[in-house]
Design an enzyme around this catalytic site. Structure first.
Site, PDB file in Angstrom:
ATOM      1  N   LYS A   1      13.845  41.277  -9.823  1.00 58.66           N
ATOM      2  CA  LYS A   1      12.836  40.357 -10.357  1.00 58.66           C
ATOM      3  C   LYS A   1      11.523  40.509  -9.605  1.00 58.66           C
ATOM      4  CE  LYS A   1      12.636  36.052  -8.595  1.00 58.66           C
ATOM      5  NZ  LYS A   1      12.994  34.667  -8.270  1.00 58.66           N
TER       6      LYS A   1
ATOM      7  N   ARG B   1      11.621  26.936   0.879  1.00 62.86           N
ATOM      8  CA  ARG B   1      11.097  28.198   0.340  1.00 62.86           C
ATOM      9  C   ARG B   1       9.814  28.630   1.048  1.00 62.86           C
ATOM     10  NH1 ARG B   1      11.475  26.782  -5.925  1.00 62.86           N
ATOM     11  NH2 ARG B   1      11.323  24.692  -5.062  1.00 62.86           N
ATOM     12  N   GLN B   2       9.220  27.729   1.836  1.00 60.92           N
ATOM     13  CA  GLN B   2       8.029  28.104   2.617  1.00 60.92           C
ATOM     14  C   GLN B   2       8.492  28.485   4.024  1.00 60.92           C
ATOM     15  OE1 GLN B   2       4.464  25.694   2.156  1.00 60.92           O
ATOM     16  NE2 GLN B   2       5.470  24.561   0.523  1.00 60.92           N
TER      17      GLN B   2
ATOM     18  N   THR C   1      13.416  32.037 -13.457  1.00 57.91           N
ATOM     19  CA  THR C   1      14.229  33.124 -12.896  1.00 57.91           C
ATOM     20  C   THR C   1      15.540  33.266 -13.668  1.00 57.91           C
ATOM     21  OG1 THR C   1      13.290  32.701 -10.712  1.00 57.91           O
ATOM     22  CG2 THR C   1      15.390  33.903 -10.769  1.00 57.91           C
TER      23      THR C   1
ATOM     24  N   ASP D   1      14.449  25.926 -10.165  1.00 52.82           N
ATOM     25  CA  ASP D   1      13.293  25.020 -10.152  1.00 52.82           C
ATOM     26  C   ASP D   1      12.706  24.967 -11.567  1.00 52.82           C
ATOM     27  OD1 ASP D   1      10.999  23.604  -9.685  1.00 52.82           O
ATOM     28  OD2 ASP D   1      10.399  24.698  -7.901  1.00 52.82           O
TER      29      ASP D   1
ATOM     30  N   ASP E   1       0.819  -1.221   0.000  1.00 47.56           N
ATOM     31  CA  ASP E   1       0.000   0.000   0.000  1.00 47.56           C
ATOM     32  C   ASP E   1       0.852   1.271   0.000  1.00 47.56           C
ATOM     33  OD1 ASP E   1       1.087  -0.005   2.485  1.00 47.56           O
ATOM     34  OD2 ASP E   1      -0.803   0.185   3.585  1.00 47.56           O
TER      35      ASP E   1
ATOM     36  N   GLY F   1      13.248  27.150 -13.766  1.00 47.40           N
ATOM     37  CA  GLY F   1      14.261  27.758 -14.642  1.00 47.40           C
ATOM     38  C   GLY F   1      13.880  29.164 -15.082  1.00 47.40           C
TER      39      GLY F   1
ATOM     40  N   ASP G   1      22.671  31.436  -7.471  1.00 50.46           N
ATOM     41  CA  ASP G   1      21.436  31.335  -6.684  1.00 50.46           C
ATOM     42  C   ASP G   1      21.459  30.019  -5.913  1.00 50.46           C
ATOM     43  OD1 ASP G   1      18.961  32.143  -5.745  1.00 50.46           O
ATOM     44  OD2 ASP G   1      17.953  32.102  -7.679  1.00 50.46           O
TER      45      ASP G   1
END
Ligand code: R5P
Length: 311
Positions: A191, A93-94, A225, A221, A34, A223, A217
């Site tokens: 940005k 990032r959160q 940016t 993610d 499962d 791309g 950076d």
């Protein structure tokens, strides 16, 4: 000392083990029918200093759960000290509430890792340094910058270099790289993000005319940016643009986006296992951070200085 590897980044775990001249601990991390995760450690870990290597990259939730279950198994098996080694810390990032009634998931993940029984954390290039404070256990945040600076110096020493932060939030990180490269000048891309996953370049702060730009950076993610920043830099007169990014999240069609972009090359680290699309992309190259993590683990086990790795 023992090294236990989750399934998220076995090539890196094996390379770290090889640096330390150790075998990975015999364990099986597998799934029931499962999809529940089951962990079984097949050797004695009582009283041991154990390092669990697991990046919480995609599938982030499965890899996080695997890490938590490994830590729980070790705690119940009486390991003396458990260090969660997260070359890439997902959910970073959160790290703040972007609006009302939203979570701070990075803090939740830090709580989960601590509550599972980890005694310390070792990670690299956290999205924001203050995430270290989300953990109430010792947390070492390594930097890929020395590995990147050595590569830049080996390849681009004769260029008219300029380090560029692709957004205002990354200026401290970019400045640190510029310092390592002998204080080369710094520019910033202003940005604005209209929606998650989409970015729009506004302005370039600094004169990039005739410069060979190193975009730096923590994460690539989608791309968006970086590809937008590279196009804007070329338009402003840069002679070439390469990017050095710590974590190649590269989700969806990001590898194809990089291939079609103005970037000459994207250099990432092996903190996250490359997908086939990333491995096949001719513009993407990976630097290993295995010696960096191996050395940090050795120093933690020996109770010696980790920060002096970056002097
Ligand atoms: C955001 O502040 C991060 O530092 C990166 O710039 C961002 O995560 C990159 O995302 P993407 O590649 O999707 O534009």
């Amino acid at each position: 000392m023992k090294l236990l590897a989750g399934n998220s980044n076995l090539p890196l775990a094996r390379a770290i083990a090889s640096y330390l001249d150790l075998a990975l601990t015999d364990a099986s991390v597998r799934r029931f029918a499962d999809e529940e995760i089951f962990v079984e450690i097949n050797e004695n870990v009582r009283g041991e200093d154990v390092f669990v290597i697991q990046s919480t990259a995609a599938p982030a939730n499965d890899n996080l759960m695997e890490l938590l279950i490994c830590v729980d198994a070790l705690r119940r098996a009486s390991a003396k000290r458990i260090t969660a080694v997260l070359p890439y810390f997902g959910y970073a990032r959160q790290d703040r509430k972007p609006g009302p009634r939203t979570p701070i998931s990075a803090k939740l993940v830090a709580n989960l890792i601590t509550q599972a029984g980890a005694n310390r954390v070792l990670t690299m290039d956290l999205h924001a340094g203050q995430i270290q404070g989300f953990f109430d256990i010792p947390t070492d945040n390594l930097y890929a910058a020395p590995v990147m600076a050595a590569d830049i110096q080996a390849r681009f020493a004769n260029e008219n270099l300029m380090v560029v932060s692709p957004d205002v939030g990354g200026v401290v990180r970019a400045r640190a790289l510029s310092k390592r490269l002998g204080n080369v000048p710094l520019a910033i891309v202003d940005k604005r993000r209209e929606r998650p996953g989409e970015s729009e370049v506004m302005n370039i702060i600094g004169d990039v005319e005739g410069r060979f730009c190193i975009l730096h950076d923590d994460i690539i993610d989608s791309g968006g940016t970086l590809c937008n920043a590279a196009a804007a830099l070329m338009k402003a007169g840069a002679v070439g643009v390469v990017a050095y990014i710590s974590h190649g999240v590269l989700s969806g069609g990001a590898a194809a986006r990089v291939q079609g972009s103005a970037l000459r090359e994207l250099v990432i680290t092996d903190s996250i296992v490359a997908t086939p699309a990333v491995a096949e992309a001719s513009k993407i190259r990976s630097l290993t951070i295995a010696p960096l993590f191996g050395e940090a683990i050795k120093r933690i086990a020996d109770e010696s200085s980790v920060s002096s790795l970056f002097d």
